[in-house]
Design a protein around this motif. Structure first.
Motif, short mmCIF file in Angstrom:
data_model
loop_
_atom_site.label_atom_id
_atom_site.label_comp_id
_atom_site.label_asym_id
_atom_site.label_seq_id
_atom_site.Cartn_x
_atom_site.Cartn_y
_atom_site.Cartn_z
N ARG A 113 0.83 -1.21 0.00
CA ARG A 113 0.00 0.00 0.00
C ARG A 113 0.86 1.26 0.00
O ARG A 113 0.51 2.25 -0.65
CB ARG A 113 -0.94 -0.02 1.21
CG ARG A 113 -2.02 -1.08 1.10
CD ARG A 113 -2.95 -1.10 2.31
NE ARG A 113 -4.07 -1.99 2.08
CZ ARG A 113 -5.07 -2.17 2.93
NH1 ARG A 113 -5.09 -1.50 4.07
NH2 ARG A 113 -6.06 -3.02 2.65
N ALA A 123 -2.82 10.86 1.03
CA ALA A 123 -2.91 9.43 1.36
C ALA A 123 -4.01 8.76 0.55
O ALA A 123 -4.95 9.42 0.08
CB ALA A 123 -3.20 9.25 2.85
N LEU A 124 -3.86 7.45 0.37
CA LEU A 124 -4.93 6.63 -0.17
C LEU A 124 -5.76 6.12 1.01
O LEU A 124 -5.28 6.03 2.14
CB LEU A 124 -4.36 5.44 -0.94
CG LEU A 124 -3.61 5.77 -2.24
CD1 LEU A 124 -2.91 4.53 -2.77
CD2 LEU A 124 -4.56 6.32 -3.28
N SER A 125 -7.00 5.77 0.74
CA SER A 125 -7.89 5.30 1.79
C SER A 125 -8.16 3.81 1.59
O SER A 125 -8.52 3.37 0.49
CB SER A 125 -9.21 6.07 1.75
OG SER A 125 -10.09 5.63 2.76
N TYR A 134 -9.62 -0.08 3.52
CA TYR A 134 -10.22 -0.82 4.62
C TYR A 134 -9.10 -1.43 5.47
O TYR A 134 -7.99 -1.65 4.98
CB TYR A 134 -11.10 -1.95 4.10
CG TYR A 134 -12.41 -1.51 3.49
CD1 TYR A 134 -13.50 -1.18 4.30
CD2 TYR A 134 -12.57 -1.45 2.12
CE1 TYR A 134 -14.71 -0.79 3.75
CE2 TYR A 134 -13.78 -1.06 1.54
CZ TYR A 134 -14.84 -0.74 2.37
OH TYR A 134 -16.03 -0.34 1.82
N GLU A 160 -18.83 3.36 -0.44
CA GLU A 160 -17.49 3.54 0.13
C GLU A 160 -16.38 3.33 -0.89
O GLU A 160 -15.26 3.78 -0.68
CB GLU A 160 -17.30 2.57 1.31
CG GLU A 160 -18.20 2.86 2.49
CD GLU A 160 -17.91 1.94 3.65
OE1 GLU A 160 -17.65 0.74 3.42
OE2 GLU A 160 -17.93 2.42 4.80
N THR A 161 -16.68 2.62 -1.97
CA THR A 161 -15.67 2.36 -3.00
C THR A 161 -16.12 2.93 -4.34
O THR A 161 -17.29 3.31 -4.51
CB THR A 161 -15.39 0.85 -3.14
OG1 THR A 161 -16.58 0.18 -3.59
CG2 THR A 161 -14.95 0.26 -1.81
N GLU A 171 -8.82 -1.02 -1.44
CA GLU A 171 -8.86 0.44 -1.52
C GLU A 171 -10.28 0.98 -1.53
O GLU A 171 -11.16 0.44 -2.20
CB GLU A 171 -8.11 0.91 -2.77
CG GLU A 171 -7.94 2.42 -2.85
CD GLU A 171 -7.11 2.86 -4.05
OE1 GLU A 171 -6.92 4.09 -4.21
OE2 GLU A 171 -6.65 2.00 -4.83
N LYS A 172 -10.47 2.08 -0.83
CA LYS A 172 -11.74 2.80 -0.86
C LYS A 172 -11.71 3.85 -1.98
O LYS A 172 -10.71 4.02 -2.65
CB LYS A 172 -12.00 3.46 0.49
CG LYS A 172 -12.22 2.49 1.64
CD LYS A 172 -12.57 3.23 2.93
CE LYS A 172 -12.86 2.29 4.06
NZ LYS A 172 -13.24 3.01 5.31
N TYR A 176 -11.47 7.27 -4.06
CA TYR A 176 -10.60 8.44 -4.00
C TYR A 176 -11.45 9.68 -3.75
O TYR A 176 -12.42 9.94 -4.47
CB TYR A 176 -9.82 8.59 -5.31
CG TYR A 176 -9.16 9.92 -5.51
CD1 TYR A 176 -8.08 10.30 -4.72
CD2 TYR A 176 -9.60 10.80 -6.49
CE1 TYR A 176 -7.45 11.54 -4.89
CE2 TYR A 176 -8.99 12.03 -6.69
CZ TYR A 176 -7.92 12.39 -5.89
OH TYR A 176 -7.30 13.61 -6.06
N LYS A 177 -11.07 10.42 -2.74
CA LYS A 177 -11.79 11.65 -2.42
C LYS A 177 -10.93 12.85 -2.76
O LYS A 177 -9.81 12.99 -2.26
CB LYS A 177 -12.15 11.69 -0.93
CG LYS A 177 -12.99 10.51 -0.47
CD LYS A 177 -14.34 10.46 -1.15
CE LYS A 177 -15.18 9.32 -0.61
NZ LYS A 177 -16.50 9.20 -1.32
N GLU A 207 -9.48 16.44 -2.61
CA GLU A 207 -9.34 17.41 -1.51
C GLU A 207 -9.98 18.74 -1.88
O GLU A 207 -9.97 19.14 -3.02
CB GLU A 207 -7.84 17.61 -1.22
CG GLU A 207 -7.15 16.32 -0.76
CD GLU A 207 -7.64 15.79 0.57
OE1 GLU A 207 -8.19 16.60 1.34
OE2 GLU A 207 -7.49 14.60 0.84
#
Length: 206
Positions: free
Chosen positions: A40, A65-67, A69, A145-146, A200-201, A203-204, A206
């Protein structure tokens, strides 16, 4: 569109992820978790710094950062490979409306949380190693969430009729970060009703 770059990232992940799969019987849970964490971190550095990253220069500036679980070893599954009877090339639709050719190779059959599942394993026409496979899937977390377009796992056959599916290594396609990229969509066989709370969740921005 930059769909030609999708195969390059798949190759990169296959090479690196194959190392993670080389687990021995004596490996502890702690060893396994450490390997996933290192993968990761490698993934984050690629997305954040590599010239081939799908992020724009502006996106990289705010990317921290990556998000994911939490790592759960129960989502690392040994599956039985069952050859597809009508093995043939198919055109897999991409997110931009174009298509890419893949071979319908085998089904991976396994149990997860006490229930049987079957996923279709594809093989790119560009693949040179016949033990490498591409898995695109969606599940109950998709669009929540994904990433709504599903997630990917690069797999390597590790037995005569078996393959390991590690959902902790599920990652987002390029188009989850940047719509300028075109990405393969999961085939209908790979849309799971259960939630895969691993990998991976979404991508959000910013």
């Amino acid at each position: 569109m930059k769909s030609q770059n999708i195969f390059l990232i798949i190759v990169v992940f296959v090479v690196s992820v194959s190392v993670v799969y080389m687990l021995t019987n004596s490996e502890t849970t702690e060893d396994y978790i450490e390997k996933i964490e290192k993968e990761r971190e490698r993934q984050f550095k690629f997305i954040r710094f590599n010239i081939d990253s799908p992020l724009t220069a502006e996106q990289k500036q705010g990317f921290q950062a990556l998000s994911f679980y939490p790592i759960d070893p129960e989502f690392r599954i040994k599956a039985k490979m069952v050859p597809v009877e009508d093995r043939k090339m198919i055109e897999v639709p991409l997110t931009d409306g174009s298509v890419e050719k893949y071979l319908r190779h085998s089904y991976a059959e396994f149990e997860l949380k006490g229930k049987p599942h079957r996923l279709l394993l594809l093989q790119s026409v560009k693949e040179v190693d016949m033990r490498n496979f591409f898995l695109a899937f969606a599940d109950a977390t998709s669009g929540e969430e994904t990433y709504g377009g599903g997630r990917y796992i690069n797999l390597r056959q590790d037995g005569k009729n078996s393959i390991t599916i590690d959902f902790n290594l599920a990652y987002n396609p390029y188009c989850a970060y940047n719509p300028d990229f075109a990405c393969p969509l999961p085939p209908k066989e790979n849309i799971l009703e259960v939630g895969i709370l691993a990998g991976e969740k979404d991508y959000k921005k910013e």
